[in-house]
Design a protein around this motif. Structure first.
Motif, PDB file in Angstrom:
ATOM      1  N   TYR A 226       0.751  -1.098   0.015  1.00 17.67           N
ATOM      2  CA  TYR A 226      -0.219  -0.025   0.107  1.00 17.67           C
ATOM      3  C   TYR A 226       0.967   1.178  -0.097  1.00 17.67           C
ATOM      4  CZ  TYR A 226      -4.017  -2.958   0.924  1.00 17.67           C
ATOM      5  OH  TYR A 226      -5.058  -4.189   0.991  1.00 17.67           O
ATOM      6  N   THR A 227       0.200   2.214  -0.569  1.00 17.40           N
ATOM      7  CA  THR A 227       1.075   3.557  -0.843  1.00 17.40           C
ATOM      8  C   THR A 227       0.733   4.294   0.466  1.00 17.40           C
ATOM      9  OG1 THR A 227      -0.767   4.930  -1.791  1.00 17.40           O
ATOM     10  CG2 THR A 227       0.867   3.798  -3.372  1.00 17.40           C
ATOM     11  N   ILE A 228       1.638   5.424   0.807  1.00 14.14           N
ATOM     12  CA  ILE A 228       1.416   6.195   1.779  1.00 14.14           C
ATOM     13  C   ILE A 228      -0.044   7.070   1.853  1.00 14.14           C
ATOM     14  CG2 ILE A 228       2.010   8.668   2.806  1.00 14.14           C
ATOM     15  CD1 ILE A 228       4.919   8.058   2.004  1.00 14.14           C
ATOM     16  N   ASP A 229      -0.422   7.243   0.708  1.00 16.38           N
ATOM     17  CA  ASP A 229      -1.936   7.990   0.645  1.00 16.38           C
ATOM     18  C   ASP A 229      -3.069   6.867   1.148  1.00 16.38           C
ATOM     19  OD1 ASP A 229      -1.393  10.500   0.337  1.00 16.38           O
ATOM     20  OD2 ASP A 229      -1.317  10.232  -2.001  1.00 16.38           O
ATOM     21  N   GLU A 230      -2.834   5.546   0.827  1.00 18.20           N
ATOM     22  CA  GLU A 230      -3.541   4.637   1.069  1.00 18.20           C
ATOM     23  C   GLU A 230      -3.535   4.253   2.346  1.00 18.20           C
ATOM     24  OE1 GLU A 230      -3.534   2.203  -3.416  1.00 18.20           O
ATOM     25  OE2 GLU A 230      -1.929   1.786  -1.838  1.00 18.20           O
ATOM     26  N   ILE A 231      -2.528   4.103   2.794  1.00 22.54           N
ATOM     27  CA  ILE A 231      -2.291   3.845   4.368  1.00 22.54           C
ATOM     28  C   ILE A 231      -3.046   4.819   5.119  1.00 22.54           C
ATOM     29  CG2 ILE A 231      -0.868   3.114   6.142  1.00 22.54           C
ATOM     30  CD1 ILE A 231       1.291   2.257   4.085  1.00 22.54           C
ATOM     31  N   THR A 232      -2.892   5.961   4.816  1.00 20.46           N
ATOM     32  CA  THR A 232      -3.588   7.258   5.613  1.00 20.46           C
ATOM     33  C   THR A 232      -4.915   7.085   5.483  1.00 20.46           C
ATOM     34  OG1 THR A 232      -1.511   8.510   4.997  1.00 20.46           O
ATOM     35  CG2 THR A 232      -3.354   9.753   5.679  1.00 20.46           C
ATOM     36  N   LYS A 233      -5.592   6.841   4.291  1.00 18.71           N
ATOM     37  CA  LYS A 233      -6.837   6.779   4.363  1.00 18.71           C
ATOM     38  C   LYS A 233      -7.744   5.542   5.248  1.00 18.71           C
ATOM     39  CE  LYS A 233      -8.687   8.581   0.211  1.00 18.71           C
ATOM     40  NZ  LYS A 233      -8.566   8.590  -1.093  1.00 18.71           N
ATOM     41  N   LYS A 234      -6.692   4.505   5.169  1.00 16.15           N
ATOM     42  CA  LYS A 234      -6.947   3.158   5.756  1.00 16.15           C
ATOM     43  C   LYS A 234      -7.100   3.308   7.283  1.00 16.15           C
ATOM     44  CE  LYS A 234      -6.313  -1.547   5.226  1.00 16.15           C
ATOM     45  NZ  LYS A 234      -5.584  -2.744   4.670  1.00 16.15           N
ATOM     46  N   LEU A 235      -6.005   4.038   7.987  1.00 23.12           N
ATOM     47  CA  LEU A 235      -5.605   4.062   9.224  1.00 23.12           C
ATOM     48  C   LEU A 235      -6.433   5.413   9.805  1.00 23.12           C
ATOM     49  CD1 LEU A 235      -2.093   2.987   9.825  1.00 23.12           C
ATOM     50  CD2 LEU A 235      -4.209   1.551   9.816  1.00 23.12           C
ATOM     51  N   PHE A 236      -6.608   6.420   9.133  1.00 24.46           N
ATOM     52  CA  PHE A 236      -6.966   7.722   9.673  1.00 24.46           C
ATOM     53  C   PHE A 236      -8.356   8.109   8.637  1.00 24.46           C
ATOM     54  CE2 PHE A 236      -2.541   7.304  10.651  1.00 24.46           C
ATOM     55  CZ  PHE A 236      -2.502   7.381  12.186  1.00 24.46           C
ATOM     56  N   PRO A 237      -9.375   7.480   8.471  1.00 27.32           N
ATOM     57  CA  PRO A 237     -10.568   7.860   7.835  1.00 27.32           C
ATOM     58  C   PRO A 237     -11.193   9.194   7.869  1.00 27.32           C
ATOM     59  CG  PRO A 237     -11.175   5.957   9.177  1.00 27.32           C
ATOM     60  CD  PRO A 237      -9.659   6.263   9.408  1.00 27.32           C
ATOM     61  N   LYS A 238     -11.140   9.550   9.214  1.00 32.43           N
ATOM     62  CA  LYS A 238     -11.891  10.872   9.483  1.00 32.43           C
ATOM     63  C   LYS A 238     -10.894  12.077   9.325  1.00 32.43           C
ATOM     64  CE  LYS A 238     -15.093   9.368  13.125  1.00 32.43           C
ATOM     65  NZ  LYS A 238     -15.177   9.344  14.673  1.00 32.43           N
ATOM     66  N   GLN A 239     -11.525  13.219   8.870  1.00 33.66           N
ATOM     67  CA  GLN A 239     -10.847  14.430   8.546  1.00 33.66           C
ATOM     68  C   GLN A 239     -10.933  15.218   9.987  1.00 33.66           C
ATOM     69  OE1 GLN A 239     -10.983  16.889   5.386  1.00 33.66           O
ATOM     70  NE2 GLN A 239      -9.116  16.396   4.545  1.00 33.66           N
ATOM     71  N   HIS A 240      -9.802  15.852  10.349  1.00 36.79           N
ATOM     72  CA  HIS A 240      -9.899  16.871  11.415  1.00 36.79           C
ATOM     73  C   HIS A 240     -10.087  18.470  10.717  1.00 36.79           C
ATOM     74  CE1 HIS A 240      -8.331  19.389  14.948  1.00 36.79           C
ATOM     75  NE2 HIS A 240      -8.879  18.378  15.661  1.00 36.79           N
ATOM     76  N   PRO A 241     -10.877  19.249  11.300  1.00 33.83           N
ATOM     77  CA  PRO A 241     -10.814  20.610  10.838  1.00 33.83           C
ATOM     78  C   PRO A 241      -9.331  21.097  10.705  1.00 33.83           C
ATOM     79  CG  PRO A 241     -12.233  20.458  12.930  1.00 33.83           C
ATOM     80  CD  PRO A 241     -11.455  19.115  12.674  1.00 33.83           C
ATOM     81  N   MET A 242      -8.533  20.764  11.669  1.00 35.88           N
ATOM     82  CA  MET A 242      -7.179  21.367  11.466  1.00 35.88           C
ATOM     83  C   MET A 242      -6.261  20.972   9.919  1.00 35.88           C
ATOM     84  SD  MET A 242      -5.012  23.271  13.118  1.00 35.88           S
ATOM     85  CE  MET A 242      -3.327  23.532  12.919  1.00 35.88           C
TER      86      MET A 242
END
Ligand SMILES: [Fe+2]
Length: 268
Positions: A226-242
């Motif tokens: 998995y790529t960095i973007d794919e791993i990010t989406k998988k592990l941190f699906p929610k966006q923070h306002p920051m």
């Protein structure tokens, strides 16, 4: 302003509010004749009132960020000598070039002169060990009073399970620095955004374990291709306002990226 004194350390914590409903506490500390951090410029008035009415006559910084050094220029005008890790000196000697959302939140940070911190710092009655602990910033130091078992953790703790980091932060360095701090014999712990931490050692251990577990998960996903973007989406699906306000400068992607590359990006 919340002020409390614990083991001879006066902790001064204040809340900064800004855009939307975002708010954050920020603390500075007074120990004997020494001030540790001077707070953000947006809190200049109450902070200077507190500092100038105390026994403090010198300032020691945990790192160069504007929420810690914002009143350095004013204190210089008032004749206070100030110290920071050698890696932070050039940055403090210039007006801070920070993105708009950070300036909006904390205020401007004007240039001021500092002296280089060495391994020990004399506060008048005690000696603080200066522990270089990068990860949050390259010039970050924690301060340790071995005789009283007191530790000032700067911005290494702040929260136990962060879901987002700034682009300049490096998780593997956070891990090394937390391990280094946990080797020290301390009980009383002060965080520069949470104030006095009741179970400080446990809090640092909890944070270290969080980074170690996360590192394992990220490496596992990477080994599956998995790529960095794919791993990010998988592990941190929610966006923070920051993440949105900072236009990605503060993002979960920097957690994943720094775990896999061992590097951060220094923009400011
Ligand atoms: Fe910081």
């Amino acid at each position: 302003m919340n002020v409390e004194t614990i083991q001879g350390v006066t902790a001064v914590c204040q809340t900064v509010k800004t855009i939307g409903n975002m708010q954050m506490d920020v603390c500075f500390y007074m120990i004997d004749n020494t001030l540790i951090d001077s707070g953000p410029y947006r809190l200049e008035k109450p902070s200077l009132e507190m500092i100038t009415n105390s026994a403090v006559d010198r300032v020691l910084y945990t790192h160069h960020h504007e929420d810690h050094t914002g009143n350095g220029a004013a204190l210089e005008q008032l004749g206070y000598d100030q110290w920071i890790h050698p890696l932070g000196q050039d940055i403090c000697a210039k007006d801070a070039e920070i993105p708009w959302y950070r300036e909006q939140f904390w205020g401007k940070r004007s240039a001021f002169q500092t002296q280089p911190l060495s391994e020990m710092f004399d506060t008048g009655k005690r000696t603080l060990q200066v522990l270089h602990t990068p990860g949050h910033s390259f010039d970050h130091v924690a301060l340790y009073d071995a005789s009283e078992g007191i530790l000032f953790t700067g911005d290494l703790f702040v929260q136990p399970r962060p879901k987002s980091l700034f682009e300049f932060e490096i998780v593997p360095e956070h891990i090394q620095s937390l391990q280094y701090l946990l080797e020290q014999d301390f009980e009383t712990t002060f965080c520069h955004h949470q104030g006095y931490l009741k179970d400080g050692r446990q809090a640092l251990e909890q944070k270290l374990n969080y980074w170690l577990e996360l590192t394992e998960r990220v490496q596992e996903e990477a080994s599956r291709g998995y790529t960095i973007d794919e791993i990010t989406k998988k592990l941190f699906p929610k966006q923070h306002p920051m993440n949105i306000v900072s236009e990605g400068q503060n993002s979960p992607k920097h957690i994943v990226q720094s775990i896999l590359t061992g590097k951060g990006v220094t923009l400011y």
